[in-house]
Design an enzyme around this catalytic site. Structure first.
Site, short mmCIF file in Angstrom:
data_model
loop_
_atom_site.label_atom_id
_atom_site.label_comp_id
_atom_site.label_asym_id
_atom_site.label_seq_id
_atom_site.Cartn_x
_atom_site.Cartn_y
_atom_site.Cartn_z
N LYS A 29 4.84 28.83 19.72
CA LYS A 29 3.49 29.06 20.76
C LYS A 29 2.36 29.47 20.27
O LYS A 29 1.22 29.00 20.42
CB LYS A 29 4.13 29.58 21.91
CG LYS A 29 3.29 29.80 23.29
CD LYS A 29 3.60 30.68 24.33
CE LYS A 29 4.86 30.25 24.95
NZ LYS A 29 4.86 29.43 26.14
N ARG A 98 4.11 36.65 26.77
CA ARG A 98 5.17 35.50 26.73
C ARG A 98 5.69 35.77 25.28
O ARG A 98 5.10 35.69 24.45
CB ARG A 98 4.40 34.27 26.81
CG ARG A 98 3.71 34.09 28.25
CD ARG A 98 2.86 32.77 28.11
NE ARG A 98 1.94 32.40 29.30
CZ ARG A 98 2.54 31.97 30.22
NH1 ARG A 98 3.67 31.21 30.42
NH2 ARG A 98 1.75 31.73 31.43
N GLY A 107 13.11 28.78 28.23
CA GLY A 107 13.63 29.82 29.30
C GLY A 107 14.57 30.84 28.88
O GLY A 107 15.04 31.55 29.52
N MET A 109 14.12 33.46 26.87
CA MET A 109 13.64 34.81 26.63
C MET A 109 12.64 35.16 27.62
O MET A 109 12.24 34.49 28.64
CB MET A 109 12.96 34.90 25.14
CG MET A 109 14.18 34.78 23.98
SD MET A 109 13.15 34.99 22.43
CE MET A 109 12.20 33.75 22.43
N ARG A 343 2.86 21.69 22.06
CA ARG A 343 3.77 21.33 20.71
C ARG A 343 4.23 20.12 20.65
O ARG A 343 3.98 19.30 21.27
CB ARG A 343 4.93 22.56 21.14
CG ARG A 343 5.82 22.08 22.28
CD ARG A 343 6.85 22.91 22.70
NE ARG A 343 7.21 22.49 23.81
CZ ARG A 343 8.05 22.94 24.66
NH1 ARG A 343 8.70 24.21 24.38
NH2 ARG A 343 8.34 22.68 25.86
N HIS A 459 14.54 23.11 33.92
CA HIS A 459 15.45 23.93 33.03
C HIS A 459 16.50 22.90 32.78
O HIS A 459 16.84 22.66 31.50
CB HIS A 459 15.99 25.14 33.54
CG HIS A 459 16.96 25.81 32.68
ND1 HIS A 459 18.37 25.71 32.73
CD2 HIS A 459 16.66 26.58 31.80
CE1 HIS A 459 18.83 26.42 31.76
NE2 HIS A 459 17.92 27.00 31.14
N ARG A 582 44.14 5.04 4.01
CA ARG A 582 45.43 5.85 4.23
C ARG A 582 46.59 4.96 4.25
O ARG A 582 46.78 4.20 5.38
CB ARG A 582 45.10 6.73 5.19
CG ARG A 582 44.15 8.05 5.08
CD ARG A 582 44.27 9.03 6.23
NE ARG A 582 43.54 10.04 5.83
CZ ARG A 582 42.13 10.41 6.37
NH1 ARG A 582 41.64 9.41 7.25
NH2 ARG A 582 41.50 11.51 6.21
N GLU A 767 41.32 17.30 -4.18
CA GLU A 767 41.46 18.05 -2.86
C GLU A 767 42.33 19.45 -3.00
O GLU A 767 42.38 20.11 -1.96
CB GLU A 767 41.92 17.08 -1.84
CG GLU A 767 43.40 16.35 -2.34
CD GLU A 767 44.02 15.41 -1.39
OE1 GLU A 767 43.37 15.43 -0.05
OE2 GLU A 767 44.71 14.44 -1.53
N SER A 786 37.88 11.10 -5.85
CA SER A 786 37.10 11.15 -4.58
C SER A 786 37.75 12.50 -3.96
O SER A 786 38.87 12.76 -3.78
CB SER A 786 38.06 10.05 -3.73
OG SER A 786 37.42 9.95 -2.36
N GLY A 788 38.48 15.00 -1.54
CA GLY A 788 39.21 15.14 -0.19
C GLY A 788 38.90 16.68 0.50
O GLY A 788 39.63 17.53 0.40
N ASN A 790 38.80 17.69 3.45
CA ASN A 790 39.57 18.25 4.42
C ASN A 790 40.63 19.25 3.74
O ASN A 790 40.70 20.55 4.13
CB ASN A 790 40.20 17.19 5.09
CG ASN A 790 39.42 16.11 5.93
OD1 ASN A 790 38.33 16.47 5.94
ND2 ASN A 790 40.19 14.99 6.11
N ASP A 791 41.27 18.83 2.84
CA ASP A 791 42.28 19.61 2.00
C ASP A 791 41.46 20.67 1.34
O ASP A 791 42.12 21.89 1.06
CB ASP A 791 43.29 18.71 1.34
CG ASP A 791 44.63 18.50 2.19
OD1 ASP A 791 44.92 19.10 2.69
OD2 ASP A 791 44.85 17.15 2.15
N CYS A 854 35.63 11.59 0.74
CA CYS A 854 36.35 10.87 1.83
C CYS A 854 36.93 11.46 2.77
O CYS A 854 37.47 11.18 3.74
CB CYS A 854 37.45 9.71 1.21
SG CYS A 854 38.65 10.65 0.46
N TYR A 874 29.04 7.80 -3.70
CA TYR A 874 29.12 7.37 -2.27
C TYR A 874 29.77 8.42 -1.61
O TYR A 874 30.45 9.31 -1.87
CB TYR A 874 29.84 6.04 -2.18
CG TYR A 874 31.38 6.03 -2.78
CD1 TYR A 874 32.39 6.51 -1.81
CD2 TYR A 874 32.14 6.00 -4.09
CE1 TYR A 874 33.59 6.75 -2.01
CE2 TYR A 874 33.27 6.13 -4.21
CZ TYR A 874 34.05 6.72 -3.31
OH TYR A 874 35.39 6.74 -3.66
#
Ligand code: PEP
Ligand code: MG
Length: 902
Positions: A29, A98, A107, A109, A343, A459, A582, A767, A786, A788, A790-791, A854, A874
């Site tokens: 602001k 302000r 809204g 603060m 803004r 709001h 998989r 992985e 590749s 992994g 997640n693991d 992956c 990739y």
């Protein structure tokens, strides 16, 4: 800069001293007020106290040295400029105080208006306003109310009740019917409330009012709702807020005054034109609170043509200057226009694409900049389905389409109930008359938000748009009764728990569940909408920006798919191969029995016969996928999950066997199964007999899969297609594991492929942390890696991926140990470092090594940028995320590399 060297540290900036680049220091602001001031627009004079002052205050609990003196000096110059003194009894200067952080937090603060009013200056204000006593006393009561609530934590309802009492005594429901005497009485009542709760009189000293208000704004940075909002919007917690002290101008001085908000384009659709709301004879917060109904901005042309024309001129100027959609708050005080804020405006996902396209057409920005201005989260939102409507469904009400999308769910009336039901997995629609910042948790939990009051700038609307949540606001046919947990509409009563559907694009509200249809953007990706022939600005803009992203990006985008149908869809979405097929699911369903036979085999013959039966089934699976991905690489991962997943649960099996034994039945087969399940039972299956370990323990299993892959590739090649199989070994931690599998696989491949022209690559998942740390060795045996993730996240952090998100992540997020689940977005410093090390060491050992990812992170925007930086070839993600990954891979180039292109 540290707070200690604050003696000559500059904490306060006049508007004329700042500019729009100084958002870190002056907040959004303040920086934009400075920019407008310097553009010569009519901004009321004022100054900004920096975020550094706020941070210093929050760190030490007191104002940094030097701040008070600088405020004094800037206040004096403001007083000189205005020819008035703060709180002067005859001719008072009043100021607003302000908040204004770097990122907009609507809204969340505090704001205090009319600072400088007291028992004496209220009389001066009245004289200033041409003897308008009513206005002066109304301003004073607003100050006590706002100051009491925000600075001294007096419960807001007490003031509301006193106002209601005054209206009741007058026999009216409308604030405007209260005259000066009524408001004077109300000021007395408010002062009593203030004294009762604070143990002191309302401060009469203007400078004390100002200092306390500034302090309250600093402290509001850490108010609970601000903390929740920051977490949701991923705004860092340590930025602090700036404070703007601005000379008050009044929109409530009669019918030639008013206040409004304006957008230089429609923030909902992106359409060009003038959008906004105007409210005559009112102050700014009346509009944002949605308490009174506004008129469309165009009406201002009729009400006050001079101000309207002037405003339009400034809007065009701002848009050209910012080269983007601007939103503006303004006030007209007795025919004089003042610009209170501007803004770069928030917008819906659709508007973001459409506007970016328009600005390119208008020559204001180039395509790189257009790409930078949209993002994957917005694209994902546009891929949401919409309601499928036929005559069966009649809306019961129509409000304002405040934030697009389609949402159905159970009606709830409180934030707490929304959170509760959402935690039980229910979809809920939060219904309120209007929302306020205390509803934030409920808004986050709900699928959609429906209010009976408030416009596009209320709001509910602003916050929902920011979150990408469906919202209908101002559906005024709804009579919402929160205490009774019901609303009535069109003669019907809807109770908590009943289902409603809301359309955030059209603003329509339906009772019951409305079926949904796919988005046009999805239809475009699927190829059923040709952008050139579509009279749809959104589809054309998406097409244009996606085409540019594809031209720019260096990362290829593949998909995780293990059926022909998924592969085909992902290909239509632009996937350039399969990065993870998989194979586990191919062993479930009616093949379970064969797998059981395989696991329980007592002799080589038994096992081989089971594998022999599985081979043609697997071959057919792979043929289907290779055909769909004709010409593109397909990474097939050898079977991974823990063995017990193929067997019945131990307890249940034990009970069945015991019952059957009791009945004297022949249970030899079941007993053998039970013994096998017992033998294979694991305490930590995720760290147990999985992946390559399984392949090394069950002879012939991987060999069967490798043979099926190679045979399928040869078969489709004979049919004229091009198969590019890549065999991937899961859960490798040591190069010897991979070498063992590879030696056997290569023999089979050589035998099957012979001179068919098919080439099969062999690589591995990375992985397990050990694999990442020994990637140099592993690369000697792998043609590709590749990741992994997640693991790698599970094992890198030592978190069970199946348990922890529900168990304790909430606490970690609350404590800021991480800002987002590391399963959702890659932990750059830890898990990301493992990826970086493996990529570097793998490539050092084998320069042509192909690198991909992956895990789920392959479709997460932030993570895609990281993988681009690391230099992977990739990313691979679920079919629906493919367009998101394409877009983000393009954005990563324009953001990190500037001009690089593929
Ligand atoms: C991974 O671990 O990131 C991965 C892709 O494999 P899965 O999720 O099947 O364990
Ligand atoms: Mg894995």
């Amino acid at each position: 800069m540290a707070a200690q060297d604050s003696v000559d540290h500059k904490y306060v900036y006049d508007f004329a001293e700042g500019n729009k680049e100084l958002k870190d220091l002056l907040g959004g602001k303040g920086a934009n007020l400075a920019e407008m001031t310097n553009l010569g627009l009519p901004v009321p004079p004022g100054f900004t106290i920096t975020t550094e002052a706020c941070k210093a205050y929050l760190a030490t609990g007191r104002e940094p040295d030097g701040l008070a003196g600088q405020i004094e000096a800037h206040l004096e110059s403001l007083e000189r400029g205005m020819g008035r003194k703060l709180g002067d009894p005859q001719d008072p200067l009043l100021v607003s105080v302000r908040s204004g952080a770097k990122f907009s937090m609507p809204g969340m603060m505090e704001t205090v208006l009319n600072v400088g009013l007291n028992d004496r200056s209220v009389v001066g204000l009245s004289a200033q306003a041409g003897g308008n006593d009513r206005f002066a006393w109304d301003s004073y009561r607003r100050l006590i109310q706002m100051f009491g609530k925000t600075v001294c934590e007096v419960p807001g309802e007490e003031f509301e009740h006193a106002l209601d009492d005054a209206k009741r005594a007058k026999g009216t429901k409308n604030d405007l019917d209260l005259d000066a005497d009524d408001l004077r009485g109300l000021v007395d009542a408010y002062k009593k409330i203030f004294a009762k709760h604070t143990g002191r009189e309302f401060p009469q000293e203007p400078r004390e009012q100002l200092d306390l208000a500034i302090r309250a704004v600093f402290e509001s940075w850490n108010a609970e709702r601000a903390v929740v909002y920051r977490r949701q919007e991923r705004i860092p917690a340590d930025l602090g807020t700036a404070v703007n002290v601005v000379a008050m101008v009044f929109g409530n001085l009669g019918s030639d005054s008013g206040t409004g908000v304006a957008f230089t384009r429609d923030p909902g659709s992106g359409a060009q034109g003038i959008y906004g709301d105007y409210l005559a004879n009112a102050q700014g917060e009346d509009v944002v609170a949605g308490i009174r109904n506004t008129v469309p901005l165009q009406e201002l042309e009729r009400i006050d043509k001079k101000s309207y024309d002037e405003l339009l001129g400034y809007m065009a100027r701002l848009e050209e200057h910012y080269k983007d959609l601007c939103d503006i708050e303004f006030t007209i005080e007795r025919g004089k226009l003042w610009m209170l804020q501007t803004r770069v405006g928030k917008r819906t996902a659709a508007a973001a694409f459409v506007i970016a396209g328009q600005l390119v057409d208008e020559g204001l920005i180039d395509l790189d900049e257009a790409l930078h201005r949209v993002n994957g989260a917005q694209l994902a939102q546009l891929m949401f389905p919409r309601f499928k409507l036929d005559h069966e469904f009649e809306p019961v009400a129509k409000g304002i389409g405040a934030s697009p999308g389609a949402a159905s769910g159970k009606v709830v009336f409180t934030s707490a109930r929304a959170v509760e039901l959402a935690a039980e997995g229910e979809s809920v629609i939060l219904v309120r008359r209007e929302t306020n910042p205390d509803d934030l948790n409920g808004m986050i939990a709900a699928k959609g938000i429906l209010t009976s009051r408030g416009g596009k700038t209320s709001h509910a609307a602003v916050v929902a748009r920011g979150m990408g949540k469906t919202c209908v606001s101002g559906a005024d046919e709804l009579d919402v009764n929160v205490p009774a947990k019901k609303f009535t509409v069109a003669g019907q009563t809807v109770n908590e728990g009943d289902i409603v559907s809301i359309d955030g694009t059209t603003g329509k509200v339906y009772l019951g569940q409305v079926p949904v249809m796919p988005s046009e953007v999805v239809q475009y990706f699927e190829g059923s909408l040709e952008p050139e022939h579509v009279d749809n600005a959104l589809v054309r803009a998406v097409h244009r920006i996606m085409t540019h992203a594809d031209a720019k990006r260096r990362l290829a985008v593949r998909t995780n798919a293990d059926t022909g149908a998924d592969a085909a869809r992902a290909r239509r979405f632009g996937a350039e191969g399969i990065g993870l097929c998989r194979t586990e699911h191919m062993f479930l369903g009616d093949r379970r029995e064969l797998v059981e036979r395989l696991i329980l085999a007592r002799t080589d013959d038994d096992r081989e016969s089971a594998l022999f039966a599985l081979l043609p089934l697997q071959r057919a699976d792979f043929m289907e996928i290779f055909r769909e991905m004709d010409g593109l690489p397909v990474t097939v991962r050898l079977i991974d999950p823990p063995l017990h997943e193929f067997l019945p649960p131990l307890e249940q099996l034990a009970v069945n066997v015991a019952v059957a034994q009791e009945r004297g039945e022949d249970v030899a087969k079941e007993e053998a199964l039970l013994a096998a399940v017992r033998r294979m039972h694991e305490e930590n299956p995720m760290l147990g007999l999985r992946g390559v370990r399984l392949g090394l323990v069950i002879p012939g299993l991987f060999a069967m899969q490798v043979r099926a892959i190679a045979e399928a590739a040869v078969a489709v090649t004979r049919d004229g297609a091009v198969a590019k199989p890549e065999i991937m070994v899961p859960l490798v931690g040591a190069v010897q594991e991979l070498e063992t599998v590879r030696a056997e696989a290569e023999k089979i491949i050589a035998e099957v492929v012979a001179d068919s022209g098919v080439e099969v690559l062999i690589g591995t998942m990375i992985e397990v942390p050990r694999a990442a740390l020994t990637a140099g060795q592993i690369a000697e045996a792998a043609q590709f890696f590749s990741f992994g993730t997640n693991d790698l996240t599970q094992m890198g952090w030592g978190f069970s991926r199946d348990d922890v998100e529900g168990a304790f992540f909430w606490r970690y997020l609350e404590l800021g140990i991480f800002g987002i689940s590391p399963f959702e977005s890659i932990d750059r410093e830890g898990v990301g470092r493992l990826v970086r090390i493996a990529a570097e060491e793998g490539r050092a050992a084998r320069p042509e090594l192909k690198l991909g990812v992956c895990g789920e992170h392959g479709g997460d925007p932030d993570s895609v940028h990281f993988f681009h930086e690391v230099g992977l070839d990739y990313v691979s993600c679920s079919p629906f995320r493919v367009p998101v990954a394409r877009l983000e891979a393009g954005r990563a180039v324009v953001e990190t590399d500037g001009s690089d292109s593929r």
